[in-house]
Design a protein around this motif. Structure first.
Motif, PDB file in Angstrom:
ATOM      1  N   LYS A 103     -33.502 -17.031   2.508  1.00 35.57           N
ATOM      2  CA  LYS A 103     -33.350 -17.652   3.825  1.00 35.57           C
ATOM      3  C   LYS A 103     -34.353 -17.071   4.807  1.00 35.57           C
ATOM      4  O   LYS A 103     -34.920 -17.793   5.628  1.00 35.57           O
ATOM      5  N   ARG A 104     -34.597 -15.767   4.743  1.00 32.66           N
ATOM      6  CA  ARG A 104     -35.611 -15.147   5.607  1.00 32.66           C
ATOM      7  C   ARG A 104     -36.993 -15.694   5.295  1.00 32.66           C
ATOM      8  O   ARG A 104     -37.779 -15.973   6.186  1.00 32.66           O
ATOM      9  N   LEU A 105     -37.281 -15.836   4.001  1.00 32.75           N
ATOM     10  CA  LEU A 105     -38.561 -16.392   3.583  1.00 32.75           C
ATOM     11  C   LEU A 105     -38.736 -17.807   4.134  1.00 32.75           C
ATOM     12  O   LEU A 105     -39.785 -18.147   4.672  1.00 32.75           O
ATOM     13  N   GLU A 106     -37.702 -18.605   4.031  1.00 36.36           N
ATOM     14  CA  GLU A 106     -37.776 -19.974   4.513  1.00 36.36           C
ATOM     15  C   GLU A 106     -37.961 -20.000   6.029  1.00 36.36           C
ATOM     16  O   GLU A 106     -38.723 -20.808   6.559  1.00 36.36           O
ATOM     17  N   ALA A 107     -37.299 -19.095   6.749  1.00 36.49           N
ATOM     18  CA  ALA A 107     -37.421 -19.051   8.208  1.00 36.49           C
ATOM     19  C   ALA A 107     -38.843 -18.675   8.625  1.00 36.49           C
ATOM     20  O   ALA A 107     -39.368 -19.205   9.609  1.00 36.49           O
ATOM     21  N   VAL A 108     -39.470 -17.785   7.884  1.00 34.45           N
ATOM     22  CA  VAL A 108     -40.810 -17.327   8.234  1.00 34.45           C
ATOM     23  C   VAL A 108     -41.873 -18.347   7.833  1.00 34.45           C
ATOM     24  O   VAL A 108     -42.796 -18.621   8.587  1.00 34.45           O
ATOM     25  N   THR A 109     -41.752 -18.908   6.645  1.00 35.66           N
ATOM     26  CA  THR A 109     -42.800 -19.779   6.124  1.00 35.66           C
ATOM     27  C   THR A 109     -42.533 -21.258   6.349  1.00 35.66           C
ATOM     28  O   THR A 109     -43.428 -22.076   6.214  1.00 35.66           O
ATOM     29  N   GLY A 110     -41.298 -21.613   6.650  1.00 37.67           N
ATOM     30  CA  GLY A 110     -40.952 -23.014   6.805  1.00 37.67           C
ATOM     31  C   GLY A 110     -40.570 -23.677   5.497  1.00 37.67           C
ATOM     32  O   GLY A 110     -40.204 -24.837   5.450  1.00 37.67           O
ATOM     33  N   HIS A 111     -40.694 -22.928   4.398  1.00 38.23           N
ATOM     34  CA  HIS A 111     -40.308 -23.449   3.090  1.00 38.23           C
ATOM     35  C   HIS A 111     -39.971 -22.279   2.181  1.00 38.23           C
ATOM     36  O   HIS A 111     -40.323 -21.141   2.454  1.00 38.23           O
ATOM     37  N   ALA A 112     -39.262 -22.559   1.107  1.00 42.57           N
ATOM     38  CA  ALA A 112     -38.894 -21.496   0.163  1.00 42.57           C
ATOM     39  C   ALA A 112     -39.387 -21.837  -1.234  1.00 42.57           C
ATOM     40  O   ALA A 112     -38.649 -21.832  -2.186  1.00 42.57           O
ATOM     41  N   ASP A 113     -40.660 -22.166  -1.336  1.00 45.32           N
ATOM     42  CA  ASP A 113     -41.222 -22.463  -2.661  1.00 45.32           C
ATOM     43  C   ASP A 113     -42.167 -21.413  -3.003  1.00 45.32           C
ATOM     44  O   ASP A 113     -42.667 -20.779  -3.503  1.00 45.32           O
TER      45      ASP A 113
END
Length: 113
Positions: A103-113
């Motif tokens: 979730k942190r990754l997605e918040a920072v990058t806008g995606h979690a791929d």
């Protein structure tokens, strides 16, 4: 001049492409610039979902009831207080901790791929 993260990544991608063309033509200096720009681009993009999932560790209990991080070997002597993250290497040790990191990754990058 202020740029967004996406604008910086786009500029890096353009520079990497240009340097790659020069590097392919046999220009050694361009080849070094190309490798530096690729490294910078990787740093800007951050970790991928797969990289975060590979960071997942687990507590492994030995015969003396001492738990060890499967990645760094950190000892955890209190089995009743198992932490969701390794206190030494920071690896997520549970599904919940892994989900938090994703979730942190997605918040920072806008995606979690």
């Amino acid at each position: 001049m202020s740029m967004t993260r996406d604008e910086i990544i786009e500029a890096y991608e353009s520079a990497v492409f240009s340097s790659g063309l020069s590097a392919a033509a046999g220009n050694e200096e361009a080849a070094r610039d190309y490798e530096r720009l690729k490294a910078g681009l990787d740093a800007l993009r951050g970790p991928t979902r797969e990289m975060v999932e590979e960071m997942r560790g687990e507590w492994i209990e030995d015969e003396f009831a001492i738990s060890h991080c499967s990645l760094c070997g950190c000892e955890h002597e209190e089995p009743e207080i198992i932490t969701p993250f390794c206190p030494l290497c920071g690896s997520p040790m549970t599904e919940k901790a892994l989900d938090m990191m994703l979730k942190r990754l997605e918040a920072v990058t806008g995606h979690a791929d």
